[in-house]
Structures are given as C-alpha cells and as structure tokens.
Design a protein around this motif. Sequence first.
Motif, PDB file in Angstrom:
ATOM      1  N   THR A  41       9.094  23.452  29.656  1.00 11.65           N
ATOM      2  CA  THR A  41       8.872  24.581  28.739  1.00 11.65           C
ATOM      3  C   THR A  41       9.143  25.917  29.429  1.00 11.65           C
ATOM      4  N   ALA A  42       8.601  26.071  30.630  1.00 17.07           N
ATOM      5  CA  ALA A  42       8.736  27.348  31.345  1.00 17.07           C
ATOM      6  C   ALA A  42      10.189  27.685  31.657  1.00 17.07           C
ATOM      7  N   TRP A  43      11.044  26.665  31.663  1.00 12.39           N
ATOM      8  CA  TRP A  43      12.450  26.871  32.016  1.00 12.39           C
ATOM      9  C   TRP A  43      13.312  27.251  30.816  1.00 12.39           C
ATOM     10  N   ALA A  44      12.777  27.095  29.614  1.00 10.96           N
ATOM     11  CA  ALA A  44      13.605  27.299  28.410  1.00 10.96           C
ATOM     12  C   ALA A  44      13.999  28.767  28.275  1.00 10.96           C
ATOM     13  N   GLN A  45      15.304  29.040  28.355  1.00  8.89           N
ATOM     14  CA  GLN A  45      15.765  30.431  28.272  1.00  8.89           C
ATOM     15  C   GLN A  45      15.966  30.852  26.824  1.00  8.89           C
ATOM     16  N   GLY A  46      16.501  29.931  26.022  1.00 11.28           N
ATOM     17  CA  GLY A  46      16.996  30.294  24.685  1.00 11.28           C
ATOM     18  C   GLY A  46      15.944  30.872  23.769  1.00 11.28           C
ATOM     19  N   ALA A 252      23.203  31.535  24.693  1.00 10.81           N
ATOM     20  CA  ALA A 252      23.319  32.851  24.054  1.00 10.81           C
ATOM     21  C   ALA A 252      24.417  33.709  24.692  1.00 10.81           C
ATOM     22  N   VAL A 253      24.794  33.414  25.948  1.00 11.64           N
ATOM     23  CA  VAL A 253      25.906  34.159  26.569  1.00 11.64           C
ATOM     24  C   VAL A 253      27.187  33.904  25.766  1.00 11.64           C
ATOM     25  N   ARG A 254      27.370  32.654  25.318  1.00  9.04           N
ATOM     26  CA  ARG A 254      28.525  32.362  24.446  1.00  9.04           C
ATOM     27  C   ARG A 254      28.291  32.920  23.049  1.00  9.04           C
ATOM     28  N   GLY A 255      27.012  32.861  22.598  1.00 14.83           N
ATOM     29  CA  GLY A 255      26.672  33.395  21.274  1.00 14.83           C
ATOM     30  C   GLY A 255      26.960  34.882  21.166  1.00 14.83           C
ATOM     31  N   ASP A 299      36.271  22.227  40.527  1.00 13.14           N
ATOM     32  CA  ASP A 299      34.829  22.092  40.760  1.00 13.14           C
ATOM     33  C   ASP A 299      34.044  22.700  39.614  1.00 13.14           C
ATOM     34  N   TYR A 300      34.641  23.679  38.922  1.00 16.82           N
ATOM     35  CA  TYR A 300      33.937  24.431  37.872  1.00 16.82           C
ATOM     36  C   TYR A 300      34.962  25.145  36.996  1.00 16.82           C
ATOM     37  N   VAL A 301      34.478  25.710  35.883  1.00 20.96           N
ATOM     38  CA  VAL A 301      35.284  26.631  35.071  1.00 20.96           C
ATOM     39  C   VAL A 301      34.546  27.975  35.042  1.00 20.96           C
ATOM     40  N   HIS A 302      35.162  28.972  34.438  1.00 22.53           N
ATOM     41  CA  HIS A 302      34.543  30.302  34.387  1.00 22.53           C
ATOM     42  C   HIS A 302      33.969  30.596  33.004  1.00 22.53           C
ATOM     43  N   LEU A 303      32.795  31.214  32.978  1.00 27.76           N
ATOM     44  CA  LEU A 303      32.219  31.763  31.748  1.00 27.76           C
ATOM     45  C   LEU A 303      32.224  33.281  31.928  1.00 27.76           C
ATOM     46  N   ASP A 304      32.943  33.966  31.042  1.00 30.89           N
ATOM     47  CA  ASP A 304      33.213  35.391  31.259  1.00 30.89           C
ATOM     48  C   ASP A 304      32.728  36.237  30.082  1.00 30.89           C
ATOM     49  N   ILE A 305      31.766  37.129  30.360  1.00 32.57           N
ATOM     50  CA  ILE A 305      31.313  38.066  29.326  1.00 32.57           C
ATOM     51  C   ILE A 305      31.533  39.502  29.809  1.00 32.57           C
ATOM     52  N   SER A 306      32.388  39.647  30.836  1.00 39.19           N
ATOM     53  CA  SER A 306      32.586  40.972  31.452  1.00 39.19           C
ATOM     54  C   SER A 306      33.358  41.944  30.557  1.00 39.19           C
ATOM     55  N   PHE A 312      25.125  46.385  27.546  1.00 42.18           N
ATOM     56  CA  PHE A 312      24.887  45.305  26.581  1.00 42.18           C
ATOM     57  C   PHE A 312      24.503  44.021  27.332  1.00 42.18           C
ATOM     58  N   VAL A 313      25.277  43.699  28.369  1.00 41.29           N
ATOM     59  CA  VAL A 313      25.043  42.465  29.137  1.00 41.29           C
ATOM     60  C   VAL A 313      23.691  42.529  29.858  1.00 41.29           C
ATOM     61  N   ARG A 314      23.430  43.658  30.498  1.00 42.68           N
ATOM     62  CA  ARG A 314      22.173  43.796  31.257  1.00 42.68           C
ATOM     63  C   ARG A 314      20.948  43.729  30.336  1.00 42.68           C
ATOM     64  N   THR A 315      21.068  44.340  29.162  1.00 47.41           N
ATOM     65  CA  THR A 315      19.942  44.367  28.214  1.00 47.41           C
ATOM     66  C   THR A 315      19.679  42.987  27.621  1.00 47.41           C
ATOM     67  N   HIS A 316      20.768  42.268  27.280  1.00 46.00           N
ATOM     68  CA  HIS A 316      20.598  40.964  26.630  1.00 46.00           C
ATOM     69  C   HIS A 316      20.198  39.857  27.611  1.00 46.00           C
ATOM     70  N   PHE A 317      20.657  39.963  28.866  1.00 48.23           N
ATOM     71  CA  PHE A 317      20.419  38.873  29.820  1.00 48.23           C
ATOM     72  C   PHE A 317      19.864  39.398  31.150  1.00 48.23           C
ATOM     73  N   PRO A 318      18.710  40.080  31.100  1.00 47.08           N
ATOM     74  CA  PRO A 318      18.189  40.707  32.321  1.00 47.08           C
ATOM     75  C   PRO A 318      17.884  39.711  33.437  1.00 47.08           C
ATOM     76  N   MET A 319      17.269  38.573  33.073  1.00 53.53           N
ATOM     77  CA  MET A 319      16.868  37.603  34.090  1.00 53.53           C
ATOM     78  C   MET A 319      18.098  36.966  34.748  1.00 53.53           C
TER      79      MET A 319
END
Length: 525
Positions: A41-46, A252-255, A299-306, A312-319
């Motif tokens: 529960t404590a880990w749920a970000q959404g 929500a980063v994709r949202g 090894d990975y792909v990129h998720l880009d909201i830059s 906007f990014v800092r306010t929506h996803f501070p943690m």
Amino acid sequence: MHESDILIIGSGAAGLTAALNLAERFKVTVLAKGAMNEGATAWAQGGVAAVLEPGDTFDSHIEDTMIAGAGLNDRATVEFVVENAPAAIDRLEKLGVPFNTEGEALHLTREGGHSHRRIVHVNDATGWAVQEALLNAARAHPNITLVADMVVIDLATSRHEARYSGAGNVWGVYAFNRAANAVELFTARATILATGGAGRTYLFSTAPRGATGDGIAMAWRAGCRISNMEFMQFHPTCLYNLDVKNFLITEAVRGEGGHLKLPGTGHRFMPDFDPRAELAPRDVVARAIDHEIKRLGLDYVHLDISHQPPEFVRTHFPMIHEKLLGLGVDMTTQPIPVVPAQHYTCGGVVIDRAGRTDLPHLYAAGEVSQSGLHGANRLASNSLLECFVFGEAAADDISANWGDLAPPPAIRPWDESRVTHSDEEVVIKQNWTEIRRFMWNYVGIVRSTKRLERAARRIDMLREEVNDYYGHFRVTPDLIELRNLLESADLIVRSALHRKESRGLHYTIDYPETLDAAIDTVLVP
C-alpha cells in the motif's frame, strides 16, 4: 498463546480498513510481517479510481474495467466495487488523507485504460498518505493491537485442534516472532488474510520484499481454491538502475504526455503497436517494450516527458523528480531508462462478495484474493479501491454473522521437538535466486508451453529439496518465505499451462488466439 476476537494478517489498505470497521465492536489483532508500513500500500504511487467527474458514469468505469480484464471479470463484482468507490474516497477524506484538490473539487488524473479522469491522488505518493492515515487511526484505537515483525507460517485449522477434526475451520495462525526468535500461536473467531501478492517470485518486481505469496500459499495448503494465478501484471515502466531495484515510474507520467522511445534513435515506438499509443492498457505496453528490448538486445527503453514545461513535470511528479535527480537523471530535460517489472498479482484466493473464502471463519481481501474484479488484467488504480471495498465487506459480514462464529477450541502449540538449527543458510539463498530467475525467463511477459514445462520441472526438483529442509530444520523467516515462493510459483505455472489461449496478461506464442468463452482457471487442492 494470543487470543482476540478477530485476527488480521497484513497491515496495508485491506487489513487496516477491515480492522477500523471491526474495532467499534470487537478486539482486533493485526499482524505485520515487518514494520507496520512496509507492505505494498505504502508503495502505491498512482491513486484510487472513482467516478467523480461530471459526465463520468458508473457504467463507464464498469465498462473500462471489463475491457481491461479481457471479459474475464465477474460483472456483479465489478458493479459492486465501482458503485462503492465514491463512498470509500469520502471515508478516506474523513480519516485525513490530503487528496490533491482543484478549487473546491478533488483533482482527478487519468491513467491508461480509463475513458475519463477519475484517479484521486496525493501527488505521486497516494499509497503512502493512505497508509499513514489508516495507521494513525488504527494506532489511536483502543480495540486494535498492532504487532510488527510476525512472519506467519501457516493457518491453524481443525487439523490442529487438540481433539483433531476434519471440519476445515480456521482458528488463527502460527507465526514466527522475529524479536523472540520463537513460534507463537494467535487464535480468533475470524481470520482475514490481507497479505498482498506474490510479486517476489520474479527477478524484477515493483512489489515490496515481503510479497512472497504467503497468504495464497497458506490458504492453498489449508484447502482453499486458488484462481487465475497465470495473470501476473507487469508494470511497463520500472526504473532501470542497477543500484536501485524496483523503483516505479507511475502510469501517470504516460497519462500526462510521456512518450516511450528507443535509445539511440529516439524513435517513438508505441504507435507502431497500438492506436492508443502510450495510453494503451499495461499488458499491451509491457509486451511492446519487451518485444523491442528482445528484438534489439537492449537493457531498457526511454520514457521521455522532457517536452513538457519543467514546472509542469516538477509539480505533477515531485517525488519521482527528486528521486531521479539523486540518481543523476533530470526528467525535465532527460529521458528516464525503464524496463517492465512484475507489478500485481491478479489471481489469488477465491472469495465471494463478502470476502468469504472456501474455509469457515477465513476471509481474504486485497491482492491476496481473486474477487472477480480484475479478470485477466487489472485496470490502473482499481487495486487500492478493491482493498477498501472488500476490507469493509469482510468486516460487515463478520459483524452481521458474529453469533454464528464459534469461539476457537483448544489448539495444539507449535511442535519443534524433532528439528534442529540449520547450518546451511546458503541453500535458501540459492533456491530463492533460482526460482526468481527461471520465473522471469520462462513465465514472464511472453510464454510458451516449452518454457512453462521447463519451469514446472525445476519446481518439482526444488520442492523435494525445500520440503526436506522444512522437515528437518527450525523455521526461519527466509525458510518460511522460500516455501511460500515455491508454492506460489507452482500455482502460477500450473495455471499458465492450463490456459490454452492468450488472454489479457497471459500471452503464449503457442496459443496466440483468444477463445470465445472467458473461463476462470480454478485450482482445487
């Protein structure tokens, strides 16, 4: 021996919701495996999904849930949960959960698979805020006893009565007390399993370390049916970082406009797979990423909201922003390296709409259970919601039927007269690692019959070893978890081999088509 009216195993959203609903009338004991706030529960970000936006309807939320679940959901259960969602949010607000607001109204965000904005949240750390509020309320209640560092071994059933009986009643649990280094008996008229999922059967998982399928394995050994364990949800976007395991980058980063791209070329690949692109349901996105990683040897792909404004990014996803900065990634200017990771166990112990299992006096709620809500794939942010609705439903049923719940008879104490201390802890570590690795490689996002059979053979081999070990040595938390991990892995593989189609989260290259009839996989002990 410890006696109470009701015993709850697990101190997350489901367990504490049940405890708070029962404590007005009864003495309740809540056992946690580690610290009281260490569960999922404590880990749920959404956040929590509920119909609160003008123009949104229960029917729409029900439909979105059914579509995500690939038709395998139980419609009556979906209706029950969705219709109880606004009231659950209301109760959380009264407990002091500081949900984000916009003016007078709650701020709603949108996540993949939802046709409306309906996710209430506390920034990107909803679970933590919910856990704190529930825990504070539980700590303040004189009828609730919270006991940390208790690793439950097995349910105490009619088989453990001083006068043996085959009635199948559950009278509590045997639990290993880490502090005292001893096994203790907890008895109660009713026991609620709220132990979470089995995510740690996989090498990469966003689940907390304690998610070793304990409740599912214990219920199976005691005689409960287990259902739909092949449906393991993989979260598409877990941070790829060799030092920081299982840090989740919320949906929500994709949202809010994040794009998935290939490293090097920067090609945005999701539109190649689905017209909904990044907002497709999780199973579609996870399979697309898995496909690109395997195809190109990445090894990975990129998720880009830059491309969004930094503020906007800092306010929506501070943690998330702060955490990534500490790891040398500035998400306002750089892409985030991500990989899929096991995220949620959609199957579990079969329950009805009152949270009742197959065994008298035993209830289950939350991720440990299979209520019919999620079907073949959980819709984002329906999981915390399920915890609140079924935690309360189980509490209501216990209260309503209290007169029919007999007090526990005399139960035999734990017997370790025939075992010794182990001198081979390395065996446990080795087997734990082996299970997680072959489950990731053979029973992951894309499966085949050959891979599943390979996994099944490994499980048979390990079972002999683990049973022998369990029979000869004193229990330790690691041994208890290893035994449950192996049981959970077996249930997942057996369920996956049983399903001769691809549906929702279960995708097999040998049966790529989806059959017309949606039928639950039910394993009977």
